[in-house]
Design an enzyme around this catalytic site. Structure first.
Site, PDB file in Angstrom:
ATOM      1  CB  VAL A 294      -0.961   0.022   1.207  1.00  0.00           C
ATOM      2  CG1 VAL A 294      -1.753  -1.273   1.303  1.00  0.00           C
ATOM      3  CG2 VAL A 294      -0.217   0.261   2.510  1.00  0.00           C
ATOM      4  CB  SER A 295       1.038   4.158   1.026  1.00  0.00           C
ATOM      5  OG  SER A 295       1.352   5.517   1.093  1.00  0.00           O
ATOM      6  CG  ASN A 296       5.703   6.074  -0.057  1.00  0.00           C
ATOM      7  OD1 ASN A 296       4.879   6.730  -0.684  1.00  0.00           O
ATOM      8  ND2 ASN A 296       6.598   6.637   0.734  1.00  0.00           N
TER       9      ASN A 296
END
Length: 702
Positions: A294-296
């Site tokens: 998730v995200s980065n």
């Protein structure tokens, strides 16, 4: 060519290992990018385990964190357990009624406390042209089935350490019986105390000795002493100060973590030769590999899929990925009958510095001031008014009253920067937590390959005390940094310090700018970062010159290195993103990436984009009243994304079309989340819910 049998028989008598390596057989060899030794541990699933650090599902949900026997000298195992506890809870809402234990959690589909036995292997690796250590880890659960071999990537979200994705891709992969490969992506909690020279070993324990550590600033002893004499008690951090722009290599980090995963699996399952070598048995062609996180971490897996020219990755399933798509002005974005957005695909540093500058004033706009949950809890409205005044005095917002100025700041973010209105209820909490401010500082340094001694925009990192003055971080806090820090100050007691604040170096959040003599959240420093991001002095409108222009050019080059191509090479891919994401605005991340991918791959694209209503970036906030009422866990849909990609790869089930998913908020934190709230991703969504690319436009239903 010698056969395996010949190597085995002859090797016992006369044949050397070197001769067998030259035989052409596919012997398992440690990848040459691994630095030093591989540390291996076995966890029995009873006293300790891979997923919960021995805490079990109930321990992860407990509000009481595991403690160290000796707070100043924690053991490596104590640090690991606390790191798993903190990283899990930082991303997953574990508050009763929010879905933990019913829709997700170690115990769901796993029984009991959800503890998972298996092996864990930890090492440093490097990428070409960089000597900064990157941490890589492989977890192999005892349930791994060689006949149904699978690997899931779990690069850390944010700038977290090696356990940063334990509760997301880690949990799903381990419960599926897959090996999970992790990397900190060259970020992580690598902190360097410039006063004492203390830094973290790979296991999080501290050392001042000259030995392998996660990170030390590129300063010799004299330069470090000189810096400490001028700016005492400061820290350098790996993501910000390693001088290598680690994000440019995130994709390579993930690909190398997969290669290390295959090495570990073949050491365990490869065919014995009798001469200390294993013949490769687990290969990409007989192993299902899903790039995830998730995200980065999600952005890193997307970049890995784009770079994958060896066929390592079969599919991609990511949530709220931090992708910076290459700018393609040949298409636009439109939601419903709303305005057409042509200026999409702004870089993370562009929109984040805009949020850092304007959001503090926008927090008190009449449109959101009283409606945004926890606004007054996380923000000082007097400082917010000062920010509005400072912006107005610089000609950056207009209006005769504070309300007018705050409304104009909100308008700038929505209309000029392209931020979704859905973020407005969440952005005040993020600003109060210094999310945009911390990201702006870290990424400006990283993109510009700045060293800690460059003191970009006069911001440094240190503990602060009364009135925001710099102080020493306590020994106990420093000992726990590996387990408590998210890698981007302010975090775990290390704060952003405005060294040029009026009076003395001061915690940025309470600092007074020299230009205003008011506590305005160090607006002068934030405007400096914004100017570096856009290449122009944002107050005067004059292009930067001299050293500032040089740094801005370096930052622009760094941003160019991290732009995503949109070419997923036909891999089955699912993005899930919350429309209310207040950290990675969807008009500059998932939405334009979807459009770019359609441009690049056209009919060969296998990307599906699911935009989840009433969902945002940090599910952990859903545990608070006012937020639980309005939002559902995006985490649930991330697991659905992984299930869908698995079903596509393993069972040839078609991926559902791109769509908006209309969830139903539960309305009150006392009402437990139920299936009625979590509208499933539809295999055949209504036409009015479908996200399509047509007529040079990404069309998003309201």
């Amino acid at each position: 060519m010698k056969t395996l049998l010949q190597c085995t028989l002859i090797g016992a008598v006369t044949l050397t290992v070197s001769a067998c390596k030259e035989s052409g057989l596919p012997f398992n060899q440690l990848p040459d990018f691994i630095q030093g030794d591989v540390q291996s541990s076995q966890y029995d699933g009873t006293t300790n385990d891979l997923l919960t650090g021995g805490l079990g599902a109930s321990g992860l949900a407990s509000g009481t964190a595991p403690a160290f026997d000796d707070p100043i000298n924690p053991t490596a195992e104590e640090l690991r357990t606390l790191a798993i506890y903190n990283n899990y809870r930082a991303l997953v809402d574990t508050v009763p009624g929010g879905g933990y234990g019913e829709f997700f959690g170690p115990q769901v589909g796993n029984g009991g406390e959800g503890m998972i036995p298996g092996e864990e292997h930890l090492a440093y690796m490097s990428v070409e042209d960089s000597d900064v250590p990157v941490t890589v880890m492989v977890q192999v659960p005892d349930s791994f089935d060689l006949d149904q071999a699978c690997i899931v990537t779990a690069p850390s979200s944010g700038s977290r350490g090696i356990y940063g994705a334990i509760g997301t891709a880690g949990e799903w992969g381990l419960k599926k019986g897959c090996a999970v490969v992790y990397t900190d992506k060259g970020t992580g909690t690598g902190s360097h105390n410039l006063a004492t020279n203390a830094a973290q070993r790979i296991d999080g324990t501290l050392t001042q000795a000259d030995e392998p550590v996660q990170f030390r600033a590129d300063l010799d002893d004299q330069a470090r002493a000189d810096f400490d004499a001028t700016w005492p008690d400061r820290f350098a951090y790996k993501h910000a100060h390693s001088r290598v722009n680690p994000e440019a290599d995130w994709g390579r980090h993930v690909l190398q973590s997969i290669e290390f995963g295959f090495y570990v699996l073949n050491e365990k399952f490869g065919q014995e030769t009798g001469i200390g070598l294993k013949v490769v048995k687990v290969k990409p062609k007989n192993t299902l590999v899903i790039a995830s996180s998730v995200s980065n971490g999600g952005g890193a897996s997307v970049r890995a899929a784009e770079l994958d020219d060896s066929g390592l990755i079969d599919g991609v399933a990511v949530s709220e990925p931090n992708v910076n798509p290459q700018v393609d002005t040949s298409f636009t974005i439109r939601q419903g009958d709303g305005p057409v957005l042509a200026e999409h695909s702004r870089s993370l540093l562009d929109y984040t510095t805009a949020l850092a500058v304007y959001q503090g004033c926008a927090n008190i706009a009449p449109e959101i001031r009283d409606d945004a949950p926890l606004n007054a809890v996380f923000n000082n409205f007097t400082i917010a008014e000062n920010i509005c005044n400072s912006l107005a005095n610089k000609g950056l917002v207009s209006g005769a009253t504070t309300d007018d100025r705050a409304s104009d700041a909100l308008r700038i973010l929505e209309e000029e920067v392209g931020i979704q209105p859905e973020q407005n209820l969440l952005a005040p909490v993020h600003f109060g937590l210094s999310v945009a401010q911390g990201i702006s500082v870290t990424y400006a340094n990283a993109y510009g390959k700045a060293g800690v001694e460059d003191s970009l925009c006069n911001i440094s990192l240190a503990a602060t005390g009364a009135g925001g003055a710099v102080t020493q971080l306590s020994d106990a806090q420093e000992a726990a940094l590996f387990s408590a820090s998210n890698g981007i100050p302010p975090s775990a007691g290390v704060n952003l310090v405005y060294d040029n604040a009026e009076g003395q170096p001061t915690n940025l959040a309470v600092s007074a700018s020299p230009s205003s003599s008011q506590q305005d959240f160090g607006l002068d420093a934030l405007l400096c970062l914004r100017s570096l991001a856009v290449g122009t002095d944002v107050v005067s409108g004059v292009p930067l010159s001299g050293a500032a222009a040089d740094m801005s050019d370096r930052i622009a080059d760094g941003i160019g290195q991290i732009r995503a191509t949109g070419n997923l090479q036909g891999k089955p891919t699912v993005f899930v993103t919350g429309r209310a994401d207040a950290i990675l605005p969807i008009n500059h991340t998932s939405r334009p990436y979807f459009g770019l991918n359609q441009r690049v791959e056209g009919s060969n694209s296998n990307l599906r984009y699911y935009e989840i209503l009433n969902a945002h970036h940090l599910d952990v906030l859903n545990g608070f009243p006012g937020l639980a009422d309005r939002y559902v866990p995006l985490h649930h849909y991330f697991f659905q994304a992984l299930d869908l990609v698995w079903a596509n790869l393993a069972d040839k089930q078609a991926l559902p079309p791109s769509q908006v998913v209309r969830t139903v908020p539960r309305g009150d934190i006392t009402t437990p989340l139920s299936e009625a709230n979590l509208t499933p991703i539809s295999g055949n969504p209504d036409v009015g819910d479908r996200i399509v690319f047509a007529d040079d436009q990404v069309k998003i239903p309201d």
